[in-house]
Write a protein that holds these residues in place. Structure first.
Motif, mmCIF file in Angstrom:
data_model
loop_
_atom_site.group_PDB
_atom_site.id
_atom_site.type_symbol
_atom_site.label_atom_id
_atom_site.label_comp_id
_atom_site.label_asym_id
_atom_site.label_seq_id
_atom_site.Cartn_x
_atom_site.Cartn_y
_atom_site.Cartn_z
ATOM 1 N N LYS A 114 -0.834 -2.976 1.149
ATOM 2 C CA LYS A 114 -1.501 -2.680 2.425
ATOM 3 C C LYS A 114 -2.104 -3.942 3.049
ATOM 4 N N LEU A 115 -2.270 -4.996 2.250
ATOM 5 C CA LEU A 115 -2.789 -6.255 2.782
ATOM 6 C C LEU A 115 -1.827 -6.890 3.790
ATOM 7 N N GLU A 116 -0.544 -6.479 3.749
ATOM 8 C CA GLU A 116 0.405 -6.971 4.749
ATOM 9 C C GLU A 116 0.129 -6.375 6.124
ATOM 10 N N GLY A 117 -0.610 -5.265 6.156
ATOM 11 C CA GLY A 117 -1.040 -4.689 7.417
ATOM 12 C C GLY A 117 0.030 -4.003 8.231
ATOM 13 N N GLU A 118 1.175 -3.697 7.627
ATOM 14 C CA GLU A 118 2.294 -3.164 8.398
ATOM 15 C C GLU A 118 2.650 -1.724 8.056
ATOM 16 N N ASP A 119 2.149 -1.183 6.961
ATOM 17 C CA ASP A 119 2.567 0.147 6.515
ATOM 18 C C ASP A 119 1.368 1.016 6.179
ATOM 19 N N ASP A 120 1.534 2.322 6.414
ATOM 20 C CA ASP A 120 0.475 3.294 6.130
ATOM 21 C C ASP A 120 0.590 3.921 4.750
ATOM 22 N N THR A 121 1.741 3.722 4.093
ATOM 23 C CA THR A 121 1.951 4.302 2.762
ATOM 24 C C THR A 121 2.756 3.340 1.900
ATOM 25 N N LYS B 178 -2.974 -9.918 6.125
ATOM 26 C CA LYS B 178 -3.654 -10.872 5.251
ATOM 27 C C LYS B 178 -2.790 -11.290 4.070
ATOM 28 N N ALA B 179 -1.496 -10.925 4.122
ATOM 29 C CA ALA B 179 -0.611 -11.231 3.002
ATOM 30 C C ALA B 179 0.839 -11.124 3.445
ATOM 31 N N THR B 180 1.713 -11.635 2.596
ATOM 32 C CA THR B 180 3.144 -11.519 2.833
ATOM 33 C C THR B 180 3.867 -11.446 1.494
ATOM 34 N N ALA B 181 5.028 -10.805 1.504
ATOM 35 C CA ALA B 181 5.810 -10.623 0.281
ATOM 36 C C ALA B 181 7.195 -11.230 0.461
ATOM 37 N N MET C 289 -0.602 -9.934 14.379
ATOM 38 C CA MET C 289 -1.340 -9.209 13.377
ATOM 39 C C MET C 289 -2.226 -10.141 12.548
ATOM 40 N N VAL C 290 -1.735 -11.352 12.311
ATOM 41 C CA VAL C 290 -2.539 -12.332 11.577
ATOM 42 C C VAL C 290 -3.776 -12.686 12.391
ATOM 43 N N LEU C 291 -3.591 -12.939 13.687
ATOM 44 C CA LEU C 291 -4.709 -13.328 14.539
ATOM 45 C C LEU C 291 -5.733 -12.213 14.701
ATOM 46 N N LEU C 292 -5.296 -10.963 14.591
ATOM 47 C CA LEU C 292 -6.199 -9.823 14.710
ATOM 48 C C LEU C 292 -6.896 -9.489 13.396
ATOM 49 N N GLY C 293 -6.488 -10.176 12.308
ATOM 50 C CA GLY C 293 -7.073 -9.916 11.006
ATOM 51 C C GLY C 293 -6.466 -8.733 10.286
ATOM 52 N N GLN C 294 -5.357 -8.179 10.819
ATOM 53 C CA GLN C 294 -4.699 -7.035 10.194
ATOM 54 C C GLN C 294 -3.765 -7.452 9.070
#
Length: 111
Positions: A63-70, A8-11, A1-6
């Motif tokens: 949403k910057l983590e790119g893993e969830d829709d809500t 962009k963050a982590t918690a 996901m990082v390589l695809l640009g999806q």
């Protein structure tokens, strides 16, 4: 996901940093991102760090983590993770728990 640009963050839990005696991330820090086999895939640089109570996380942030829709989905997944991590490290998840949220950018990847 990082390589695809999806992604962009982590918690992370601030308590985990404290329990493991780790330095908090700072803007400008670099990290190597690996695949599941441990092979390096890219280098990222931290561009923003904020510490917020879990309850104050918004969908615009998470949403910057790119893993969830809500926001609700992000909250469920992270509450489960922080609860399990807390049991291992000796802290208790609460909605007031401080979350370390790191935004990053890819600065190098193999062509």
């Amino acid at each position: 996901m990082v390589l695809l640009g999806q992604k962009k963050a982590t918690a992370s839990s601030l308590y985990a940093f404290e329990k493991e005696n780790l330095r908090l991330p700072e803007v400008g820090d670099f990290s190597i991102v690996t695949n599941w086999a441990g092979e390096p895939k890219c280098v990222i640089r931290i561009s923003k760090v904020r510490i917020l109570p879990f309850r104050e996380m918004t969908y615009d942030i998470c949403k910057l983590e790119g893993e969830d829709d809500t926001l609700a989905s992000w909250q469920r997944g992270h509450q489960r993770f922080f609860t399990e991590e807390g049991q291992e490290l000796g802290y208790e998840f609460t909605e007031d728990m401080p979350v370390v949220f790191e935004e990053f950018e890819v600065v190098y990847q193999e062509p």
